[in-house]
Design an enzyme around this catalytic site. Structure first.
Site, PDB file in Angstrom:
ATOM      1  N   CYS A  27       0.838  -1.205   0.000  1.00 15.28           N
ATOM      2  CA  CYS A  27       0.000   0.000   0.000  1.00 15.28           C
ATOM      3  C   CYS A  27       0.873   1.255   0.000  1.00 15.28           C
ATOM      4  O   CYS A  27       0.564   2.236   0.686  1.00 15.28           O
ATOM      5  CB  CYS A  27      -0.966  -0.006   1.185  1.00 15.28           C
ATOM      6  SG  CYS A  27      -0.244  -0.429   2.773  1.00 15.28           S
ATOM      7  N   GLY A  28       1.969   1.208  -0.733  1.00 20.49           N
ATOM      8  CA  GLY A  28       2.820   2.378  -0.885  1.00 20.49           C
ATOM      9  C   GLY A  28       3.471   2.782   0.428  1.00 20.49           C
ATOM     10  O   GLY A  28       3.942   1.949   1.201  1.00 20.49           O
TER      11      GLY A  28
END
Length: 286
Positions: free
Chosen positions: A89-90
């Site tokens: 998720c970055g």
């Protein structure tokens, strides 16, 4: 230049990765809609409840509510770090870890700083450097107000019993699918409302103002924590959807480059074969 079989294998590998990231993006997009609706519907209630509590507690006389508003000398701090249970998720989790470390190393340097992790990623990383006294990652398996209220009650007990002088929340606030804002909120003691913003109207309270505040404070704190976790939950899906969208675009671009490389290599191989045939025919004629 790589041989044709190797390039074909790389194209197949990138295509498979692209399918996975695309599927994860669609799953996160579906979950994001529900999570976004939940936090959007909750914010007005939570904000109004906090505003009401601040207006009431700011004008209280005596000791009512003081156990939650006691501004003691800060020697022991508890940081509630809200991350996710999964990655991909970055910078969603790393931003929270970074902010938590800032509180540990800079803001409260020289103080006793403990962590409560809500999310496996925070627990795994913070546990290597700081003191994680509790891990409530399982709350995401059944994210309900009652489950979060139990955590909030535990935090309130830690403060009122003098275990900690200040409790901070660190989480990602949901703005939109592409933007999450790292927030640091003081959970306890309660932050009094500014004098200019305090309502000065004359009200009649039933039951008494201290009784209302005594019941309202725990409910407001539970709602505040629930809102923070809900914000983080929506932010996680937004961050993952964005990250998987970028990953899919990168995989698509890489696949197209590999196909171009494959076509060039294939064309070069065909050209070499034609030259060999022509060369062999010329040799026979001579």
């Amino acid at each position: 230049m790589a041989n044709l079989k190797e390039i074909r294998n790389r194209i197949a590998s990138v295509s498979s990765t692209m399918q996975i990231t695309s599927a994860m993006k669609m799953v996160s997009a579906a979950k994001l809609k529900k999570a976004q609706d939940a936090i959007t519907a909750m914010r007005p209630y939570a904000n109004k409840l906090t505003e009401l509590l601040q207006n009431l507690s700011a004008s209280l006389d005596g000791d009512a509510g003081s156990k939650f508003t006691d501004n003691r000398a800060v020697n022991k701090v508890l940081v509630v770090s809200i991350t996710s249970n999964r990655g991909l998720c970055g910078a969603f989790n790393s931003n929270i870890i970074k902010q938590s470390n800032i509180l540990l190393d800079e803001t409260y340097a020289g103080k006793q700083v403990d962590f409560i992790a809500i999310g496996k990623k925070g627990n795994d990383i913070l546990g290597k450097k700081g003191n994680v006294v509790a891990n409530h990652s399982a709350v995401f398996d059944d994210l309900t107000f009652d489950n979060v209220a139990a955590i909030a009650q535990d935090l309130m007990n830690h403060f009122t019993e003098g275990d900690y002088d200040r409790i901070e929340l660190v989480y990602n606030k949901f703005k939109n699918a592409a933007t999450q804002i790292v927030m640091t909120e003081q959970f306890l003691p309660l932050v009094p409302i500014e004098g200019d913003n305090q309502n000065s109207g004359d009200y009649i309270f039933e039951p008494s103002k201290p009784e209302i505040v005594e019941q309202l404070i725990p409910k407001s704190l539970k709602t505040q924590l629930y809102k923070a976790i809900r914000d983080s939950f929506a932010s996680e899906h937004g961050a993952r959807m964005t990250a998987m969208h970028k990953a899919t675009d990168n995989a698509t671009e890489l696949r197209d480059q590999l196909k171009l490389t494959y076509n060039k290599a294939r064309q070069a191989a065909i050209t070499n074969e034609i030259l060999e045939i022509v060369g062999g025919a010329e040799a026979l004629n001579n």
